[in-house]
Design a protein around this motif. Structure first.
Motif, PDB file in Angstrom:
ATOM      1  N   GLY A  22       1.022  -1.382  -0.019  1.00 34.40           N
ATOM      2  CA  GLY A  22      -0.029   0.031   0.028  1.00 34.40           C
ATOM      3  C   GLY A  22       0.681   1.212  -0.047  1.00 34.40           C
ATOM      4  O   GLY A  22       0.246   2.418  -0.034  1.00 34.40           O
ATOM      5  N   HIS A  23       2.086   1.235   0.120  1.00 31.00           N
ATOM      6  CA  HIS A  23       2.807   2.443  -0.128  1.00 31.00           C
ATOM      7  C   HIS A  23       4.149   2.279  -0.550  1.00 31.00           C
ATOM      8  O   HIS A  23       4.913   1.015  -0.590  1.00 31.00           O
ATOM      9  N   GLY A  24       4.915   3.546  -0.788  1.00 29.63           N
ATOM     10  CA  GLY A  24       6.270   3.258  -1.533  1.00 29.63           C
ATOM     11  C   GLY A  24       6.868   4.643  -1.236  1.00 29.63           C
ATOM     12  O   GLY A  24       6.261   5.613  -0.763  1.00 29.63           O
ATOM     13  N   ILE A  25       8.218   4.752  -1.274  1.00 32.34           N
ATOM     14  CA  ILE A  25       9.050   5.886  -1.025  1.00 32.34           C
ATOM     15  C   ILE A  25      10.277   5.976  -1.970  1.00 32.34           C
ATOM     16  O   ILE A  25      10.920   4.786  -1.983  1.00 32.34           O
ATOM     17  N   TRP A  26      10.579   7.032  -2.624  1.00 30.70           N
ATOM     18  CA  TRP A  26      11.614   7.293  -3.383  1.00 30.70           C
ATOM     19  C   TRP A  26      12.557   8.184  -2.405  1.00 30.70           C
ATOM     20  O   TRP A  26      12.193   9.187  -1.886  1.00 30.70           O
ATOM     21  N   LEU A  27      13.963   7.619  -2.599  1.00 35.32           N
ATOM     22  CA  LEU A  27      15.021   8.464  -1.828  1.00 35.32           C
ATOM     23  C   LEU A  27      16.100   8.753  -3.004  1.00 35.32           C
ATOM     24  O   LEU A  27      16.658   7.773  -3.572  1.00 35.32           O
ATOM     25  N   PRO A  28      16.538   9.986  -3.176  1.00 29.66           N
ATOM     26  CA  PRO A  28      17.775  10.153  -4.179  1.00 29.66           C
ATOM     27  C   PRO A  28      18.930   9.855  -3.746  1.00 29.66           C
ATOM     28  O   PRO A  28      19.167   9.543  -2.475  1.00 29.66           O
ATOM     29  N   ALA A  29      19.892   9.463  -4.471  1.00 32.33           N
ATOM     30  CA  ALA A  29      21.396   9.137  -4.333  1.00 32.33           C
ATOM     31  C   ALA A  29      21.897  10.227  -3.476  1.00 32.33           C
ATOM     32  O   ALA A  29      21.410  11.319  -3.563  1.00 32.33           O
ATOM     33  N   TYR A  30      23.033   9.920  -2.549  1.00 35.55           N
ATOM     34  CA  TYR A  30      23.693  11.091  -1.763  1.00 35.55           C
ATOM     35  C   TYR A  30      24.483  11.908  -2.797  1.00 35.55           C
ATOM     36  O   TYR A  30      24.194  13.191  -2.726  1.00 35.55           O
ATOM     37  N   HIS A  31      24.979  11.351  -3.776  1.00 37.15           N
ATOM     38  CA  HIS A  31      25.871  12.264  -4.788  1.00 37.15           C
ATOM     39  C   HIS A  31      24.780  12.464  -5.986  1.00 37.15           C
ATOM     40  O   HIS A  31      24.388  11.708  -6.533  1.00 37.15           O
ATOM     41  N   GLN A  32      24.260  13.729  -6.151  1.00 38.23           N
ATOM     42  CA  GLN A  32      23.366  14.109  -7.036  1.00 38.23           C
ATOM     43  C   GLN A  32      24.174  14.894  -8.399  1.00 38.23           C
ATOM     44  O   GLN A  32      25.385  15.607  -8.097  1.00 38.23           O
TER      45      GLN A  32
ATOM     46  N   GLY B 197       6.071  17.965   8.295  1.00 40.19           N
ATOM     47  CA  GLY B 197       4.597  17.272   8.238  1.00 40.19           C
ATOM     48  C   GLY B 197       4.613  15.912   7.287  1.00 40.19           C
ATOM     49  O   GLY B 197       3.980  15.242   7.231  1.00 40.19           O
ATOM     50  N   SER B 198       5.386  16.136   6.228  1.00 41.90           N
ATOM     51  CA  SER B 198       5.490  14.960   4.997  1.00 41.90           C
ATOM     52  C   SER B 198       6.112  14.063   5.568  1.00 41.90           C
ATOM     53  O   SER B 198       5.700  12.832   5.269  1.00 41.90           O
ATOM     54  N   TRP B 199       7.261  14.188   6.363  1.00 38.50           N
ATOM     55  CA  TRP B 199       8.075  13.014   6.876  1.00 38.50           C
ATOM     56  C   TRP B 199       7.132  12.150   7.984  1.00 38.50           C
ATOM     57  O   TRP B 199       7.006  11.127   7.887  1.00 38.50           O
ATOM     58  N   LYS B 200       6.306  13.000   8.786  1.00 38.40           N
ATOM     59  CA  LYS B 200       5.475  12.396   9.583  1.00 38.40           C
ATOM     60  C   LYS B 200       4.572  11.556   8.866  1.00 38.40           C
ATOM     61  O   LYS B 200       4.118  10.303   9.244  1.00 38.40           O
ATOM     62  N   ASN B 201       3.973  12.025   7.773  1.00 41.30           N
ATOM     63  CA  ASN B 201       3.082  11.221   7.139  1.00 41.30           C
ATOM     64  C   ASN B 201       3.424  10.127   6.592  1.00 41.30           C
ATOM     65  O   ASN B 201       2.860   9.045   6.539  1.00 41.30           O
ATOM     66  N   ILE B 202       4.812  10.209   6.069  1.00 39.06           N
ATOM     67  CA  ILE B 202       5.533   8.856   5.480  1.00 39.06           C
ATOM     68  C   ILE B 202       5.607   7.957   6.760  1.00 39.06           C
ATOM     69  O   ILE B 202       5.449   6.783   6.418  1.00 39.06           O
ATOM     70  N   LEU B 203       6.025   8.188   7.895  1.00 37.17           N
ATOM     71  CA  LEU B 203       6.283   7.445   9.009  1.00 37.17           C
ATOM     72  C   LEU B 203       4.801   6.752   9.406  1.00 37.17           C
ATOM     73  O   LEU B 203       4.830   5.633   9.642  1.00 37.17           O
TER      74      LEU B 203
ATOM     75  N   LEU C 112      23.658  16.215   6.764  1.00 33.03           N
ATOM     76  CA  LEU C 112      23.571  16.957   5.403  1.00 33.03           C
ATOM     77  C   LEU C 112      22.525  16.341   4.510  1.00 33.03           C
ATOM     78  O   LEU C 112      21.817  17.206   3.816  1.00 33.03           O
ATOM     79  N   TYR C 113      22.648  15.167   4.200  1.00 33.04           N
ATOM     80  CA  TYR C 113      21.515  14.420   3.308  1.00 33.04           C
ATOM     81  C   TYR C 113      20.151  14.689   4.078  1.00 33.04           C
ATOM     82  O   TYR C 113      19.163  14.985   3.075  1.00 33.04           O
ATOM     83  N   THR C 114      20.047  14.564   5.263  1.00 36.98           N
ATOM     84  CA  THR C 114      18.615  14.670   5.830  1.00 36.98           C
ATOM     85  C   THR C 114      18.121  16.023   5.439  1.00 36.98           C
ATOM     86  O   THR C 114      17.008  16.399   5.353  1.00 36.98           O
ATOM     87  N   GLN C 115      18.970  17.021   5.664  1.00 40.17           N
ATOM     88  CA  GLN C 115      18.691  18.271   5.581  1.00 40.17           C
ATOM     89  C   GLN C 115      18.061  18.742   4.173  1.00 40.17           C
ATOM     90  O   GLN C 115      17.109  19.363   3.908  1.00 40.17           O
ATOM     91  N   ARG C 116      18.911  18.148   3.121  1.00 40.22           N
ATOM     92  CA  ARG C 116      18.465  18.366   1.805  1.00 40.22           C
ATOM     93  C   ARG C 116      17.152  17.609   1.506  1.00 40.22           C
ATOM     94  O   ARG C 116      16.188  18.083   0.883  1.00 40.22           O
ATOM     95  N   LEU C 117      16.950  16.424   2.101  1.00 37.16           N
ATOM     96  CA  LEU C 117      15.611  15.875   2.035  1.00 37.16           C
ATOM     97  C   LEU C 117      14.450  16.487   2.530  1.00 37.16           C
ATOM     98  O   LEU C 117      13.493  16.678   2.042  1.00 37.16           O
ATOM     99  N   TYR C 118      14.547  17.157   3.800  1.00 38.61           N
ATOM    100  CA  TYR C 118      13.794  18.085   4.375  1.00 38.61           C
ATOM    101  C   TYR C 118      13.291  18.984   3.302  1.00 38.61           C
ATOM    102  O   TYR C 118      12.007  19.362   3.249  1.00 38.61           O
ATOM    103  N   ARG C 119      14.097  19.874   2.641  1.00 39.86           N
ATOM    104  CA  ARG C 119      13.717  20.854   1.867  1.00 39.86           C
ATOM    105  C   ARG C 119      12.863  20.296   0.683  1.00 39.86           C
ATOM    106  O   ARG C 119      12.002  20.896   0.383  1.00 39.86           O
ATOM    107  N   THR C 120      13.287  19.326   0.043  1.00 40.18           N
ATOM    108  CA  THR C 120      12.415  18.683  -1.060  1.00 40.18           C
ATOM    109  C   THR C 120      11.145  17.886  -0.809  1.00 40.18           C
ATOM    110  O   THR C 120      10.090  18.419  -1.202  1.00 40.18           O
TER     111      THR C 120
END
Length: 398
Positions: free
Chosen positions: A264-274, A320-326, A378-386
């Motif tokens: 019922g659910h899925g998640i995409w995470l970008p690679a560390y090096h963009q 809020g988006s992360w809380k929804n994912i969890l 650092l990666y999680t801060q980038r993820l927070y913004r997106t």
């Protein structure tokens, strides 16, 4: 054959992670005028251990356990590198054989060809110590049939030891372990499809890369944007992953990150090096990136309350988006957290040929000159913004 413990300071820590992958010395050919490399420290075991070890950190280094088979030609400098990680490593020395060696050849789109150069020595569950058998997680790189066999034998050995009065070191060690399975690439074929689905039902995480998943179903690859390819995901989930059918399919997609699905659910995470035309990422060699990703994923799944996971939770606390994912992942909410650890670990491994270099400065443990937890931040801060700008990019419909 003689057996020794590589760590100079054996501990009583629980074993959190154990791999049944093999240690291999790699010869690598890249093509395109890049000089080949001979005898690099490698194999699925080494890279998976490095990933798990990064997440474990110095404090929990002895929770990472594995077996290294040393032949008569084993280089001393490689042994020094292994010892520098301070893992719970069992070294089995046999002067009557050569160390397992393999050839890796890379083609377009990171397609890898692989063959053994010396006889391999496969690890079996009955070779594991009692401590290793009661690991909280297991990593495997093998065929579908062997995957089912390994899971059965590990669980049988645990039950037999318990019946004989063996007492695990903690309640957590006595619980059913998590099994993370990486299908062997050359058996990702349509003929293997039903056996693949059968094996997926006995593990908690199954993780082919996008090329291997496509090949398993007679396609040239897998693309999340393609409806037919998304149907493959639905087929696998409908067949069931894990004993309760609610396990996770993790599709490793190299520079495109990872796509993970459960019921019922899925998640995409970008690679560390963009990709960045003005500042190309320091990606040198993809060998071992997938293995390290899964080793870190396994360790991350049981690392609640430890520094890397606490760092992620702190950075994303107001999202809020992360809380929804969890909430969407429910009882498996540790998976998205572990995926972040896995992504960061793989980012270290692709920065050089072979394994990243461990060192210490001002009392801090560094890999390639950087702290693992700092890169997690650092990666999680980038993820927070997106996540705040476009949460739909990360939450995948099935």
């Amino acid at each position: 054959m003689s057996t020794t413990q590589s760590s100079p300071n054996p501990s009583t820590q629980d074993v959190d992670f154990c791999t049944l992958g093999m240690f291999i010395l790699d010869d690598i050919e890249f093509g395109e005028g890049i000089p080949p490399v001979k005898g690099a420290l490698g194999g699925a075991a080494s890279f998976a251990v490095v990933g798990a070890r990064m997440v474990a950190g110095r404090e929990h280094s002895q929770s990472v356990s594995w077996i290294v088979d040393v032949g008569s030609d084993f280089p001393n400098d490689v042994l020094d590198v292994i010892r520098s990680w301070s893992t719970k490593c069992v070294i089995r020395e046999d002067q009557g054989r050569l160390t397992t060696r393999a050839w890796n050849g890379y083609g377009p789109n990171e397609k890898r060809d692989f063959k053994y150069l010396t006889p391999k020595l496969r690890l079996e569950p009955d070779m594991l110590s009692e401590e290793q058998v009661f690991s909280r997680t297991f990593h495997m790189v093998c065929s579908s049939v062997r995957c089912v066999s390994i899971v059965q034998k590990v669980l049988e050995r645990r039950e037999q030891l318990l019946q004989k009065g063996y007492v695990p070191s903690s309640p957590a060690a006595a619980e059913r372990p998590l099994f993370i399975w990486e299908p062997v690439p050359d058996l990702c074929t349509p003929e293997e499809q039903e056996r693949f689905l059968t094996a997926a039902r006995v593990v908690d995480v199954v993780s082919p890369n996008e090329l291997e998943l496509g090949m398993m179903f007679g396609r040239p690859g897998w693309d999340e944007k393609n409806e037919d390819d998304r149907e493959l995901v639905r087929k696998i989930l409908k067949s069931g992953i894990g004993a309760d059918g609610n396990g996770t399919l993790v599709i490793r997609a190299g520079k495109d990150g990872s796509y993970s699905y459960s019921q019922g659910h899925g998640i995409w995470l970008p690679a560390y090096h963009q990709p960045d035309p003005s500042n190309p990422p320091p990606v040198v060699d993809p060998t071992g990136g997938g293995n390290s990703f899964l080793g870190a994923l396994a360790e991350g799944m049981i690392s609640q309350g430890r520094t890397p996971v606490e760092t992620i939770e702190s950075v994303l606390a107001q999202s809020g988006s992360w809380k929804n994912i969890l909430q969407t992942w429910g009882k498996d909410g540790q998976i998205p957290l572990a995926l972040i650890c896995a992504t960061v670990a793989a980012g270290f491994v692709v920065e050089q040929i072979g394994v990243p270099k461990i060192s210490e400065k001002d009392g801090k443990e560094l890999w390639n000159g950087s702290e693992f937890t700092e890169r997690v931040r650092l990666y999680t801060q980038r993820l927070y913004r997106t996540l705040e700008q476009s949460p739909q990019r990360h939450q995948l419909a099935i």
